[in-house]
Design a protein around this motif. Structure first.
Motif, PDB file in Angstrom:
ATOM      1  N   GLU A   3       0.821  -1.213   0.000  1.00  0.00           N
ATOM      2  CA  GLU A   3       0.000   0.000   0.000  1.00  0.00           C
ATOM      3  C   GLU A   3       0.855   1.262   0.000  1.00  0.00           C
ATOM      4  N   PHE A   4       2.065   1.161   0.535  1.00  0.00           N
ATOM      5  CA  PHE A   4       2.969   2.312   0.530  1.00  0.00           C
ATOM      6  C   PHE A   4       3.252   2.773  -0.903  1.00  0.00           C
ATOM      7  N   VAL A   5       3.413   1.846  -1.814  1.00  0.00           N
ATOM      8  CA  VAL A   5       3.674   2.200  -3.217  1.00  0.00           C
ATOM      9  C   VAL A   5       2.515   3.021  -3.776  1.00  0.00           C
ATOM     10  N   TYR A   6       1.287   2.618  -3.455  1.00  0.00           N
ATOM     11  CA  TYR A   6       0.103   3.353  -3.934  1.00  0.00           C
ATOM     12  C   TYR A   6      -0.011   4.715  -3.252  1.00  0.00           C
ATOM     13  N   VAL A   7       0.313   4.760  -1.958  1.00  0.00           N
ATOM     14  CA  VAL A   7       0.267   6.039  -1.237  1.00  0.00           C
ATOM     15  C   VAL A   7       1.270   7.023  -1.849  1.00  0.00           C
ATOM     16  N   THR A   8       2.449   6.527  -2.217  1.00  0.00           N
ATOM     17  CA  THR A   8       3.459   7.375  -2.845  1.00  0.00           C
ATOM     18  C   THR A   8       2.935   7.990  -4.133  1.00  0.00           C
ATOM     19  N   ALA A   9       2.245   7.205  -4.947  1.00  0.00           N
ATOM     20  CA  ALA A   9       1.647   7.730  -6.177  1.00  0.00           C
ATOM     21  C   ALA A   9       0.617   8.806  -5.853  1.00  0.00           C
ATOM     22  N   GLY A  10      -0.174   8.587  -4.801  1.00  0.00           N
ATOM     23  CA  GLY A  10      -1.173   9.568  -4.394  1.00  0.00           C
ATOM     24  C   GLY A  10      -0.550  10.881  -3.941  1.00  0.00           C
ATOM     25  N   LEU A  11       0.636  10.814  -3.347  1.00  0.00           N
ATOM     26  CA  LEU A  11       1.314  12.032  -2.892  1.00  0.00           C
ATOM     27  C   LEU A  11       1.684  12.938  -4.067  1.00  0.00           C
ATOM     28  N   TYR A  12       2.049  12.343  -5.192  1.00  0.00           N
ATOM     29  CA  TYR A  12       2.385  13.148  -6.367  1.00  0.00           C
ATOM     30  C   TYR A  12       1.146  13.838  -6.935  1.00  0.00           C
ATOM     31  N   PHE A  13      -0.006  13.185  -6.821  1.00  0.00           N
ATOM     32  CA  PHE A  13      -1.257  13.828  -7.239  1.00  0.00           C
ATOM     33  C   PHE A  13      -1.587  14.991  -6.308  1.00  0.00           C
ATOM     34  N   LEU A  14      -1.363  14.797  -5.008  1.00  0.00           N
ATOM     35  CA  LEU A  14      -1.608  15.867  -4.030  1.00  0.00           C
ATOM     36  C   LEU A  14      -0.678  17.062  -4.297  1.00  0.00           C
ATOM     37  N   ALA A  15       0.599  16.793  -4.605  1.00  0.00           N
ATOM     38  CA  ALA A  15       1.550  17.861  -4.906  1.00  0.00           C
ATOM     39  C   ALA A  15       1.104  18.655  -6.126  1.00  0.00           C
ATOM     40  N   LEU A  16       0.569  17.954  -7.127  1.00  0.00           N
ATOM     41  CA  LEU A  16       0.057  18.624  -8.330  1.00  0.00           C
ATOM     42  C   LEU A  16      -1.079  19.581  -7.973  1.00  0.00           C
ATOM     43  N   LEU A  17      -2.047  19.129  -7.179  1.00  0.00           N
ATOM     44  CA  LEU A  17      -3.194  19.965  -6.828  1.00  0.00           C
ATOM     45  C   LEU A  17      -2.762  21.221  -6.058  1.00  0.00           C
ATOM     46  N   ILE A  18      -1.869  21.058  -5.088  1.00  0.00           N
ATOM     47  CA  ILE A  18      -1.424  22.186  -4.276  1.00  0.00           C
ATOM     48  C   ILE A  18      -0.689  23.212  -5.139  1.00  0.00           C
ATOM     49  N   THR A  19       0.197  22.727  -6.013  1.00  0.00           N
ATOM     50  CA  THR A  19       0.963  23.635  -6.870  1.00  0.00           C
ATOM     51  C   THR A  19       0.067  24.341  -7.868  1.00  0.00           C
ATOM     52  N   MET A  20      -0.934  23.650  -8.379  1.00  0.00           N
ATOM     53  CA  MET A  20      -1.874  24.268  -9.316  1.00  0.00           C
ATOM     54  C   MET A  20      -2.629  25.416  -8.642  1.00  0.00           C
ATOM     55  N   LEU A  21      -3.116  25.181  -7.424  1.00  0.00           N
ATOM     56  CA  LEU A  21      -3.846  26.228  -6.701  1.00  0.00           C
ATOM     57  C   LEU A  21      -2.939  27.413  -6.387  1.00  0.00           C
ATOM     58  N   TYR A  22      -1.694  27.135  -6.048  1.00  0.00           N
ATOM     59  CA  TYR A  22      -0.749  28.216  -5.766  1.00  0.00           C
ATOM     60  C   TYR A  22      -0.471  29.043  -7.021  1.00  0.00           C
ATOM     61  N   ALA A  23      -0.287  28.368  -8.162  1.00  0.00           N
ATOM     62  CA  ALA A  23      -0.040  29.069  -9.423  1.00  0.00           C
ATOM     63  C   ALA A  23      -1.234  29.943  -9.799  1.00  0.00           C
ATOM     64  N   PHE A  24      -2.441  29.428  -9.586  1.00  0.00           N
ATOM     65  CA  PHE A  24      -3.649  30.206  -9.906  1.00  0.00           C
ATOM     66  C   PHE A  24      -3.811  31.397  -8.968  1.00  0.00           C
ATOM     67  N   ARG A  25      -3.273  31.250  -7.740  1.00  0.00           N
ATOM     68  CA  ARG A  25      -3.342  32.377  -6.804  1.00  0.00           C
ATOM     69  C   ARG A  25      -2.410  33.498  -7.257  1.00  0.00           C
ATOM     70  N   ILE A  26      -1.238  33.137  -7.780  1.00  0.00           N
ATOM     71  CA  ILE A  26      -0.286  34.138  -8.272  1.00  0.00           C
ATOM     72  C   ILE A  26      -0.842  34.852  -9.504  1.00  0.00           C
ATOM     73  N   LYS A  27      -1.355  34.049 -10.422  1.00  0.00           N
ATOM     74  CA  LYS A  27      -1.903  34.598 -11.658  1.00  0.00           C
ATOM     75  C   LYS A  27      -3.226  33.893 -11.937  1.00  0.00           C
ATOM     76  N   LYS A  28      -4.314  34.609 -11.711  1.00  0.00           N
ATOM     77  CA  LYS A  28      -5.630  34.027 -11.900  1.00  0.00           C
ATOM     78  C   LYS A  28      -5.813  33.580 -13.345  1.00  0.00           C
ATOM     79  N   PRO A  29      -6.216  32.333 -13.557  1.00  0.00           N
ATOM     80  CA  PRO A  29      -6.330  31.832 -14.938  1.00  0.00           C
ATOM     81  C   PRO A  29      -7.491  32.470 -15.696  1.00  0.00           C
ATOM     82  N   ASN A  30      -7.242  32.719 -16.932  1.00  0.00           N
ATOM     83  CA  ASN A  30      -8.274  33.200 -17.852  1.00  0.00           C
ATOM     84  C   ASN A  30      -8.169  32.351 -19.108  1.00  0.00           C
ATOM     85  N   PHE A  31      -8.641  31.110 -18.972  1.00  0.00           N
ATOM     86  CA  PHE A  31      -8.429  30.147 -20.042  1.00  0.00           C
ATOM     87  C   PHE A  31      -9.154  30.558 -21.318  1.00  0.00           C
TER      88      PHE A  31
END
Length: 487
Positions: free
Chosen positions: A178-206
């Motif tokens: 299960e640790f292997v699967y949890v590790t994969a989940g951590l990379y998804f969590l890192a993606l979400l946090i970084t995406m929200l931070y980037a949008f806070r710096i520059k609000k997206p206007n897709f």
């Protein structure tokens, strides 16, 4: 260089903090709590994901940095940033379909020697996509000169969560599988946090509008995909090759050694986060003299800091390996080989940033593809004969040749040169201190011996560097610290 030193210093501290947490994980928790097998499986999944990550990102993280400063209006920038985020999704779909169609063939190929890998194959593309979009949103923040938070998530956050996941294995809350699967989940969590931070710096206007210079962008992107694949294959391809020829536990032994050696490259990783967009801007504005000055400063600064890290590792390596299970001790030679290759790459300064932002990136890329071929051939020859030591030698030879080729290309084609007489003095100083301290061992508990020798090395190294003014900028930082201490 003010903003470079400021954010580079913060990034260096953050990255070393992350490596400190990672060292606890790598040298103790993973080998003891996970065991060699599942530690190796986790490393294999992450390495394979890192190798295919450039295909999912389509080089958009580098494209964003290169072209963002060239757009003058806010509307053009919004259009371009939308393109860099949305376009990779179009290629992820066909890549996924190809993977499904050839799934059985891929599984058969990678699990011939180690069938245990089969259960985790699908995690590789999932983590690869998470890594790809993390880099894209991190680039989104970097072009606005915000490189610290994303670096914290990448270098510290992931390792802290991995630390707690390993503790959970120890207390039986999750299994090593299960640790292997949890590790994969951590990379998804890192993606979400970084995406929200980037949008806070520059609000997206897709905007679903293609940029006017899309042909130029796609041409650059195509080469960056290949270039990123070259770099990642040189970094992680050896672990994939080990899986094909040896019992998977050897990846764990090799990973401990390469992790120790990779600490040497931390200053380079930290500085490049902020130097890359500055290099792109100087090249776009055709400021050759300023670029050459930046090239020399990054080279000697990285050499001094990286040389100190390498020296501390090399003189303490025997005591360091007394802290890990004896099965891992065969990796000492690997540390020296990989460490030297990282040191040489380190003293090239912002060489990669210069090449990727120049009109000559195509030719260097083809050279890189040849060296990946060479790496594969060398690994195929050396691994069956010398095991993980053979793989390390193949990596040392390949990376050194690749670094030399990039250096000569920048010198000959762009009339930029990173070295000075300080470069030679720094090498001689580092080599002299290595021979002075390597054979001098303290007969006490390894951690105490490492701490004591490191203190002596630190005093001698920084005193001599300051005395001979190897790096004027670093001397300035030391002078500033001394003034604050006096106050």
């Amino acid at each position: 260089m003010g903003i470079v030193l400021n954010q580079s210093l913060k990034n260096t501290i953050i990255t070393y903090l992350g490596f400190g947490v990672g060292a606890i994980n790598t040298l103790y928790l993973y080998p003891v709590f996970l065991g060699a097998t599942y530690y190796a499986v986790t490393n294999y999944v992450l390495s394979a994901a890192n190798v295919i990550m450039p295909l999912f990102a389509i080089g958009m993280q580098n494209t964003l940095v290169k072209y963002y400063s060239q757009y003058k209006t806010e509307e053009e920038r919004d259009r371009f940033m939308s393109f860099t985020v949305l376009f990779p999704l179009l290629l992820c779909i066909p890549l996924g379909l190809i993977g499904l169609f050839y799934f059985d063939t891929i599984v058969y190929f990678v699990t011939k020697k180690n069938p245990i890998v089969k259960e985790f194959i699908w995690l590789i593309p999932f983590v690869g996509i998470c890594m790809a979009y993390f880099e894209i949103f991190y680039a989104w923040a970097r072009v606005h000169m915000h490189s610290v938070f994303g670096n914290f998530i990448k270098e510290v956050g992931l390792r802290i969560f991995s630390f707690f996941a390993t503790i959970a294995v120890y207390f039986g809350y999750i299994s090593p599988i299960e640790f292997v699967y949890v590790t994969a989940g951590l990379y998804f969590l890192a993606l979400l946090i970084t995406m929200l931070y980037a949008f806070r710096i520059k609000k997206p206007n897709f905007q679903f509008v293609i940029p006017d210079n899309v042909k130029e962008i796609l041409e650059y992107t195509f080469y960056i995909i290949l270039s990123g694949s070259v770099a990642n294959l040189l970094l992680d391809g050896d672990k994939l090759m080990l899986n094909q020829y040896m019992k998977i536990d050897n990846i764990a032994y090799y990973s401990v050694a390469t992790y120790i050696a990779l600490v040497i490259s931390v200053p380079s990783r930290a500085m490049h986060q902020i130097v890359y967009p500055i290099t792109a801007k100087l090249m776009h504005e055709d400021k050759h003299d300023e670029l050459n000055s930046l090239y020399k400063k990054t080279s000697i600064n990285l050499q001094v800091v990286g040389g100190f890290v390498m020296l501390c590792i090399f003189v303490n390596i025997n005591q360091l390996y007394e802290l890990v299970p004896k099965a891992y001790s065969g990796g000492i030679v690997v540390v020296f080989m990989i460490g030297l290759s990282k040191y040489f790459d380190l003293i090239l300064g912002n060489n990669n940033a210069i090449i990727f932002n120049s009109k000559y990136y195509r030719m260097v890329l083809f050279l890189g593809l040849f060296l990946v071929f060479l790496t594969v051939v060398l690994n195929m020859f050396f691994i069956p004969r010398f095991g993980i030591t053979g793989s390390a030698f193949a990596t040392l030879l390949s990376i050194t040749l690749y670094s030399l080729a990039k250096l000569m290309f920048v010198v000959k084609r762009m009339d930029l040169y990173p070295f000075s007489k300080q470069t030679v003095w720094s090498i001689l100083l580092t080599a002299g201190l290595f021979f002075a301290f390597y054979f001098w061992e303290f007969p006490m508990y390894p951690l105490v011996a490492i701490a004591l020798k490191s203190i002596l090395v630190t005093i001698a190294y920084w005193y001599l560097n300051y005395k001979f003014t190897i790096s004027p900028e670093i001397n300035g930082v030391i002078d500033g610290l001394l003034r604050k201490i006096k106050k």
